[in-house]
Design a protein around this motif. Sequence first.
Motif, PDB file in Angstrom:
ATOM      1  N   ILE A 104     -43.504 -36.973  -0.469  1.00  0.00           N
ATOM      2  CA  ILE A 104     -42.075 -37.278  -0.502  1.00  0.00           C
ATOM      3  C   ILE A 104     -41.846 -38.790  -0.530  1.00  0.00           C
ATOM      4  O   ILE A 104     -40.944 -39.293  -1.191  1.00  0.00           O
ATOM      5  CB  ILE A 104     -41.361 -36.660   0.723  1.00  0.00           C
ATOM      6  N   HIS A 138     -35.719 -39.200  -1.991  1.00  0.00           N
ATOM      7  CA  HIS A 138     -36.511 -38.152  -1.352  1.00  0.00           C
ATOM      8  C   HIS A 138     -36.017 -36.754  -1.714  1.00  0.00           C
ATOM      9  O   HIS A 138     -36.825 -35.827  -1.841  1.00  0.00           O
ATOM     10  CB  HIS A 138     -36.504 -38.335   0.163  1.00  0.00           C
ATOM     11  N   ARG A 191     -38.307 -33.710  -3.169  1.00  0.00           N
ATOM     12  CA  ARG A 191     -38.349 -32.373  -2.566  1.00  0.00           C
ATOM     13  C   ARG A 191     -38.053 -31.302  -3.620  1.00  0.00           C
ATOM     14  O   ARG A 191     -38.707 -30.256  -3.666  1.00  0.00           O
ATOM     15  CB  ARG A 191     -37.341 -32.280  -1.425  1.00  0.00           C
TER      16      ARG A 191
END
Length: 275
Positions: A122, A154, A158
């Motif tokens: 991440i 981030h 994800r």
Amino acid sequence: MEPDNSEEVHVYMIETFKTRICSHIQVIPVLDSMLSLDQEFKETLRAKAAAEHQEAARMLLDRVLREPRARGWFAELVTALRVAECQQAELYLSPEKLPSPQEEVKQDYCKELISYLYPQLIEKLDAKEMTAKCLSKKICTIEDVGIINGKHNHDANRELLSRITKKKDWFRHFVDVLHDLGKKELIIELTGGTYEEFLDGMKETKAACTKQESNGLDDSVNSEVTDLQNDSHDVTGESSVSEASYFDCSGQSDLDASVNKSMESPKLCREPGKT
């Protein structure tokens, strides 16, 4: 003339491998091609998928299997998975296309590794530079790219990891993308070695899997399907036993051993049964 038990085989495959199918379905694009489902149910599933994707996938399969089933329901499901590029999920609908136990152990192993290295990934990935490469490797769809690129930092990373891990043969293509982008350190973290060592291990594994492709575990599933085709019977209650027997592999180590091994062996996610 022998009776056609193909529908019972289709139901059996979905019930038996429901958990696996659910883990590889992208519900929202699949719904676009499910014309037999009413609009209200589709909207319910779309909302559910945004928060609980696995549950939404299970609800979809449960509705498809609910009697009375729509005429052509199985062909519609196969087409929907194909159009949505859920090839891995589609493999579980046919006894002839089932992934081998070795392949399944490898898939599970790689997903566990991604989970373990999730914080690093991440932090270090750049989803926006990766999406075009992932699209060319077919571990992202055009729709995936649009959704990933619509997020930031981030959150985009994800979304990227969530989507590519549902695709067929995603891990080797993911490593290819990292190589193309010069992410040598991430490749070492993921595979335990260099990109070249990873490719060598892939060749070794392909040769090993070719020799072991047809084994007792595969035969046990095909035998059950053959029995179903010859003697129609109720599959309710036996699916969990069948799936457990098919995916039980003595070569699979636990997660702790797997993760420890990843830092020592470049063959992680290629030969999970070896020490």
